[in-house]
Design a protein around this motif. Sequence first.
Motif, PDB file in Angstrom:
ATOM      1  N   UNK A 178     -78.196 -61.435  23.344  1.00  0.00           N
ATOM      2  CA  UNK A 178     -77.527 -59.993  23.117  1.00  0.00           C
ATOM      3  C   UNK A 178     -77.199 -59.554  24.578  1.00  0.00           C
ATOM      4  N   UNK A 179     -76.240 -58.864  24.495  1.00  0.00           N
ATOM      5  CA  UNK A 179     -75.806 -58.231  25.801  1.00  0.00           C
ATOM      6  C   UNK A 179     -75.146 -59.298  26.900  1.00  0.00           C
ATOM      7  N   UNK A 200     -65.259 -62.501  20.929  1.00  0.00           N
ATOM      8  CA  UNK A 200     -64.993 -61.019  20.325  1.00  0.00           C
ATOM      9  C   UNK A 200     -65.829 -60.615  18.874  1.00  0.00           C
ATOM     10  N   UNK A 201     -65.964 -61.691  18.401  1.00  0.00           N
ATOM     11  CA  UNK A 201     -66.847 -61.618  17.000  1.00  0.00           C
ATOM     12  C   UNK A 201     -67.927 -60.956  17.361  1.00  0.00           C
ATOM     13  N   UNK A 202     -68.608 -60.976  18.564  1.00  0.00           N
ATOM     14  CA  UNK A 202     -69.967 -60.696  18.787  1.00  0.00           C
ATOM     15  C   UNK A 202     -69.893 -58.940  19.380  1.00  0.00           C
ATOM     16  N   UNK A 203     -70.137 -58.376  18.557  1.00  0.00           N
ATOM     17  CA  UNK A 203     -70.085 -56.826  18.924  1.00  0.00           C
ATOM     18  C   UNK A 203     -71.080 -56.489  19.985  1.00  0.00           C
ATOM     19  N   UNK A 204     -71.966 -57.235  20.321  1.00  0.00           N
ATOM     20  CA  UNK A 204     -73.084 -56.919  21.380  1.00  0.00           C
ATOM     21  C   UNK A 204     -72.599 -57.477  22.807  1.00  0.00           C
ATOM     22  N   UNK A 205     -71.522 -58.244  22.673  1.00  0.00           N
ATOM     23  CA  UNK A 205     -70.956 -58.616  24.319  1.00  0.00           C
ATOM     24  C   UNK A 205     -70.611 -57.524  25.029  1.00  0.00           C
ATOM     25  N   UNK A 264     -69.915 -56.510  36.326  1.00  0.00           N
ATOM     26  CA  UNK A 264     -71.002 -55.684  36.433  1.00  0.00           C
ATOM     27  C   UNK A 264     -70.794 -54.674  35.962  1.00  0.00           C
ATOM     28  N   UNK A 265     -69.583 -53.962  35.914  1.00  0.00           N
ATOM     29  CA  UNK A 265     -69.289 -52.765  35.289  1.00  0.00           C
ATOM     30  C   UNK A 265     -69.662 -52.707  33.661  1.00  0.00           C
ATOM     31  N   UNK A 266     -69.297 -53.896  33.077  1.00  0.00           N
ATOM     32  CA  UNK A 266     -69.286 -54.049  31.539  1.00  0.00           C
ATOM     33  C   UNK A 266     -71.067 -54.274  31.352  1.00  0.00           C
ATOM     34  N   UNK A 267     -71.715 -54.709  32.120  1.00  0.00           N
ATOM     35  CA  UNK A 267     -73.068 -54.802  31.945  1.00  0.00           C
ATOM     36  C   UNK A 267     -73.586 -53.438  32.026  1.00  0.00           C
ATOM     37  N   UNK A 268     -73.457 -52.647  33.063  1.00  0.00           N
ATOM     38  CA  UNK A 268     -74.006 -51.573  33.386  1.00  0.00           C
ATOM     39  C   UNK A 268     -73.513 -50.645  32.306  1.00  0.00           C
ATOM     40  N   UNK A 269     -72.718 -50.619  31.308  1.00  0.00           N
ATOM     41  CA  UNK A 269     -72.299 -49.708  30.297  1.00  0.00           C
ATOM     42  C   UNK A 269     -72.715 -50.175  29.108  1.00  0.00           C
ATOM     43  N   UNK A 270     -73.400 -51.389  28.926  1.00  0.00           N
ATOM     44  CA  UNK A 270     -73.674 -51.879  27.870  1.00  0.00           C
ATOM     45  C   UNK A 270     -75.106 -51.368  27.478  1.00  0.00           C
TER      46      UNK A 270
END
Length: 270
Positions: A178-179, A200-205, A264-270
């Motif tokens: 996840x994530x 894209x089917x993974x809402x947790x990406x 990194x921006x995506x990971x920090x926002x998740x």
Amino acid sequence: MSAALSRLRAFLAAWPRVALVEVREAKGSTPREAGAWMLVSPGAIFGTIGGGQLEFMAIDRARDMIAAGAPAADILDVPLGPQIGQCCGGRMLVDVALAGEARRAAMLRRIEDEAASRPSVFIFGGGHVGHALAAALALLPLAVTIVETRADQIGDLPEGVEVRLTAVPEEVVRDAPPGSAFLVLTHDHALDFLIVAEALRRADAAYVGMIGSRTKRATFASWYLKEAGGGEGELSRLVCPIGGAEVKDKRPAVIAAMAAAEVMRGLSAS
């Protein structure tokens, strides 16, 4: 073994006398947060607590303690102002202590735990941009994997980057933790589309990116909405082209640097 753990083991093996420097408390504007740490030996350091005059002070204190064989720990209480030539404006409490066997073992366990909890990033495609991405992302606190269908495209990779050879790369997406973040840049546009659709089917990406152009994105969007059964909400999460459109330089290393920042921006926002 992670690259960070390998480097720490080598450092500890090379230096039998080291001191642990760790930020106990950070208030206001500071170069690092509480928990940041470094190891100091008579001739080298491992890690950082943010650099600048504060770090120099901590290194000097640690080396004084090593030279004296001081058994007691020390605390530096430092306001980051003009008096030390560092104008962050905050204040830091820093612990300095000799690292005996127990502390050494604890630091190794800490690195292992940190490595196990690192976010996963999957790069699909081992071409020029894939290798550049691996090199850029390997420097960051991430678990990086290159996924390829062709063994002859792997080549030399940075230390710590894992490789998955598979004829069905979309299965890697389904099995990812996840994530995770997914960067898709294979040799085949149709394969790119299949992998991206699965991601894209993974809402947790945390991040889904595909190399290409606005035209490629439009082609994918048409296929995804009309034939793959995807929705506009899922499609809105796709980053394509990776690396953004502001910088026109298409050299692999430049694309990789820009895309790494997006990840990194995506990971920090998740």
